[in-house]
Design an enzyme around this catalytic site. Structure first.
Site, PDB file in Angstrom:
ATOM      1  N   LYS A 215      26.395  12.690 -50.381  1.00  0.00           N
ATOM      2  CA  LYS A 215      25.454  11.763 -51.015  1.00  0.00           C
ATOM      3  C   LYS A 215      25.844  10.290 -50.835  1.00  0.00           C
ATOM      4  O   LYS A 215      24.986   9.419 -50.869  1.00  0.00           O
ATOM      5  CB  LYS A 215      25.313  12.079 -52.507  1.00  0.00           C
ATOM      6  CG  LYS A 215      24.541  13.355 -52.794  1.00  0.00           C
ATOM      7  CD  LYS A 215      24.303  13.505 -54.284  1.00  0.00           C
ATOM      8  CE  LYS A 215      23.461  14.726 -54.598  1.00  0.00           C
ATOM      9  NZ  LYS A 215      23.136  14.816 -56.042  1.00  0.00           N
TER      10      LYS A 215
ATOM     11  N   ASP B 297      17.609  12.051 -58.420  1.00  0.00           N
ATOM     12  CA  ASP B 297      18.334  12.809 -59.438  1.00  0.00           C
ATOM     13  C   ASP B 297      17.932  12.397 -60.855  1.00  0.00           C
ATOM     14  O   ASP B 297      17.545  13.226 -61.673  1.00  0.00           O
ATOM     15  CB  ASP B 297      19.848  12.624 -59.278  1.00  0.00           C
ATOM     16  CG  ASP B 297      20.404  13.415 -58.102  1.00  0.00           C
ATOM     17  OD1 ASP B 297      19.715  14.332 -57.623  1.00  0.00           O
ATOM     18  OD2 ASP B 297      21.530  13.117 -57.672  1.00  0.00           O
TER      19      ASP B 297
ATOM     20  N   GLY C 279      28.873  11.938 -61.110  1.00  0.00           N
ATOM     21  CA  GLY C 279      27.752  11.541 -60.269  1.00  0.00           C
ATOM     22  C   GLY C 279      26.404  11.826 -60.887  1.00  0.00           C
ATOM     23  O   GLY C 279      25.492  10.987 -60.849  1.00  0.00           O
TER      24      GLY C 279
END
Length: 279
Positions: free
Chosen positions: A66, A102, A131
């Site tokens: 990511k 997300d 994260g």
């Protein structure tokens, strides 16, 4: 036109993204495919080159790439740039632009069953500062809630999230023990760590002795579907929110960025649960 979509990560053999996006492609009345592109760090450059040569329309990125993927992109969305992580790439006229779905995907999954939960008077407790917490924290404060406090084992790591707050929400950092003592202050508690995930299904990140029945308890872990934390919350009369719906709505937002189509996907939450249970 046939959509070319996919997922980069390692390992991703058990990913549910192909199933989810096959459903979305069908719902949208489109043709296309969603493939898995797995590779270790050595293979990543060749995977990227393959996708460029194939003129892929878009793809998702999961762990451990990511952050790494940023070096291969032409442009970043503002939130992705601030978060320093990308999970969705869109081919925009031959240029690759990175986004993070997300946080907003999580929020969409939350407000579907609880549409009145996030408002200027809402107090939120975030458990964890990794994260996933970064994206969720930023998305929640952008909704203009009253408070988003962060509890974590490492207070320094929790404090590192605070610069992501560019909204009006207040935030303080605390230990898990402090969080247990203040649980009655929160309308929403979000568990963002891997605590309670299979095979350690008996683990629970905090005690819920001071939990109010009016509080919504959310856990982003989706294996098992109902974690020990969620079972405890439900037994105490509180409302709960399962993590697997976050998967679905993150994908919904990514698909929207690839196609411009905002699909109604709430009916797929139960189907996804059955899929996860192996039914």
């Amino acid at each position: 036109m046939s959509l070319k979509l996919g997922l980069i990560g390692h390992p991703i053999g058990h990913s549910l993204s192909p199933w989810i996006h096959a459903k979305f492609i069908d719902l949208a009345g489109l043709n296309g495919e969603y493939k898995l592109y797995e590779g270790d760090h050595e293979k990543l450059p060749s995977v990227i080159q393959h996708l460029k040569n194939a003129s892929i329309d878009g793809f998702n990125i999961t762990v451990p790439y990511k952050q790494v993927i940023v070096d291969y992109l032409d442009e970043l969305d503002k939130d992705a740039e601030i978060l320093g992580a990308v999970n969705t790439v869109v081919n925009e006229n031959g240029k690759w632009k990175g986004y993070s779905t997300d946080g907003e995907g999580y929020v969409r999954s939350l407000v579907e069953p609880y549409p009145d939960l996030l408002h200027p008077g809402t107090s939120v407790l975030l458990l964890g500062a990794g994260g996933a917490a970064r994206g969720i924290y930023r998305a929640i404060v952008q909704k203009g809630v009253k408070t988003v406090d962060i509890a974590n084992r490492s207070l320094d790591k929790a404090e590192a999230l605070l610069p992501l707050n560019d909204g009006s929400s207040s935030s303080r950092v605390m230990s898990f023990l402090e969080a247990e003592q203040h649980l009655h202050e929160y309308d929403l508690i979000i568990q963002t760590t891997s605590v309670g995930m299979k095979p350690n299904i008996e683990e629970q990140i905090i005690r819920l002795d001071n939990l109010l029945e009016s509080t919504v308890v959310s856990d982003i872990v989706y294996q098992p579907i109902t974690t020990r934390l969620l079972k405890d919350a439900k037994d105490r009369g509180a409302k709960i929110h399962h993590g697997h719906s976050m998967l679905l709505y993150q994908g919904q937002l990514a698909f929207e960025k690839w196609t411009g189509k905002n699909l109604e996907v709430s009916h797929l939450v139960d189907e996804l649960e059955q899929k996860l249970r192996g039914e």
